[in-house]
Scaffold this active site. Structure first.
Site, PDB file in Angstrom:
ATOM      1  N   GLU A   1      -1.279 -12.461  -1.140  1.00 46.40           N
ATOM      2  CA  GLU A   1      -2.706 -12.284  -1.389  1.00 46.40           C
ATOM      3  C   GLU A   1      -3.276 -13.473  -2.156  1.00 46.40           C
ATOM      4  OE1 GLU A   1      -3.836  -8.634  -3.213  1.00 46.40           O
ATOM      5  OE2 GLU A   1      -2.750  -7.370  -1.783  1.00 46.40           O
TER       6      GLU A   1
ATOM      7  N   SER B   1       0.817  -1.214   0.000  1.00 42.05           N
ATOM      8  CA  SER B   1       0.000   0.000   0.000  1.00 42.05           C
ATOM      9  C   SER B   1       0.849   1.263   0.000  1.00 42.05           C
ATOM     10  CB  SER B   1      -0.937   0.014   1.214  1.00 42.05           C
ATOM     11  OG  SER B   1      -0.220  -0.217   2.415  1.00 42.05           O
TER      12      SER B   1
ATOM     13  N   LYS C   1       3.715 -11.665   3.194  1.00 41.62           N
ATOM     14  CA  LYS C   1       2.256 -11.771   3.060  1.00 41.62           C
ATOM     15  C   LYS C   1       1.922 -11.998   1.595  1.00 41.62           C
ATOM     16  CE  LYS C   1      -0.636  -8.232   3.710  1.00 41.62           C
ATOM     17  NZ  LYS C   1      -1.372  -8.136   2.404  1.00 41.62           N
TER      18      LYS C   1
ATOM     19  N   GLU D   1      -9.765  -8.863   4.674  1.00 41.80           N
ATOM     20  CA  GLU D   1      -9.963  -7.451   4.341  1.00 41.80           C
ATOM     21  C   GLU D   1     -11.354  -7.187   3.797  1.00 41.80           C
ATOM     22  OE1 GLU D   1      -7.999  -3.698   1.903  1.00 41.80           O
ATOM     23  OE2 GLU D   1      -6.925  -5.618   2.004  1.00 41.80           O
TER      24      GLU D   1
END
Length: 275
Positions: free
Chosen positions: A120, A50, A118, A183
């Site tokens: 996704e 991000s 991490k 999320e």
């Protein structure tokens, strides 16, 4: 570094779920913010891709480069003495399959001394997660809204398909992930997913039923360039640094323009003889 005495570990993070202790995750991108968060007691420092949006001003995270991830993660890992450090694997390494993913993840750990990565994606990314875990690299999963798939989703939207969510979470769990981010998942569904997996769930916009929560440093301090009414629904502003910094910069501009800065106290002069 993350291997200092007294530091947390991925196993300790897993144990926190069993002990009923909430897990605190904060997304940070540099040494000063990571150091503050680590000393304050944050459990996991997440170097999210991000930063492509928050720091670089991009519309999505898709343009983030692996080298940029390594750059930010190395700074954060250097600041951590207690918290574990997890780095987002940027697009498209995990989408290209297990081999490319393992290579990218190995570079991240080797060059940053982070704790893990991490990744996704749920069921579709299970083989990749398994390969990375088998390479000795801890993995935090990420299901629900996955920003790297924003174009496929057609935008940022709340996830409400329970069957798919539980299938994805269980696939991540079976592949060996030590935790999973949920999320923008409907709150009651996130709570049900949490009850049905053995690994900790870390919510962002997914309600209090998760085992832990993650927010972005810039959001909790309103540090990004946004109006107060534009704060994301899932975030809470704990201190308004945007207002404080704006006032400080304006005062600095005024003082320079008027000649009030620098003063004599802020000016170096020639030394007197004998000094």
């Amino acid at each position: 570094m993350t291997n200092k005495s007294g530091a947390l570990s991925t196993q300790k993070i897993r144990n926190m779920k069993a002990d009923g202790e909430k897990i605190v995750v904060l997304t940070v991108y540099d040494y000063p913010s990571a150091r503050i968060a680590d000393v304050a007691g944050v459990d996991v420092l997440l170097v999210g891709d991000s930063f492509g949006c928050v720091v670089q001003g991009r519309a999505t995270t898709l343009g983030v480069k692996l080298e940029e991830t390594i750059y930010h993660t190395e700074m954060v890992a250097r600041a951590a003495s207690r918290a574990i450090v997890i780095a987002d694997v940027p697009f498209p390494y995990c989408q290209l399959g297990p081999t490319e993913a393992v290579r990218a993840c190995a570079r991240i750990l080797k060059e940053t001394v982070a704790t893990g990565v991490k990744i996704e994606g749920g069921k579709s990314r299970a083989d990749t997660i398994r390969a990375v875990v088998e390479a000795g690299i801890p993995v935090m999963g990420h299901v629900g809204l996955t920003p790297q798939s924003v174009n496929a989703f057609g935008g940022y939207c709340v996830q409400r398909e329970f069957d798919r969510l539980i299938e994805d979470a269980k696939a991540v769990e079976s592949a060996g992930a030590f935790a999973v981010v949920l999320e923008c998942v409907q709150g009651d569904l996130a709570a049900e997913v949490t009850k049905n997996v053995s690994i900790p769930t870390i919510g962002i916009g997914s309600g209090a039923g998760c085992d832990g929560q993650v927010l972005v440093f810039h959001d909790i301090f309103n540090y990004a360039d946004q109006e107060p009414d534009k704060t994301p629904k899932h975030a809470r502003v704990y201190r308004d640094l945007h207002k404080i910094i704006d006032e400080g910069v304006r005062e600095y501009v005024s003082d320079v323009k008027s000649g009030a800065f620098p003063s004599e106290a802020e000016t170096f002069h020639a030394k007197k003889a004998g000094k």
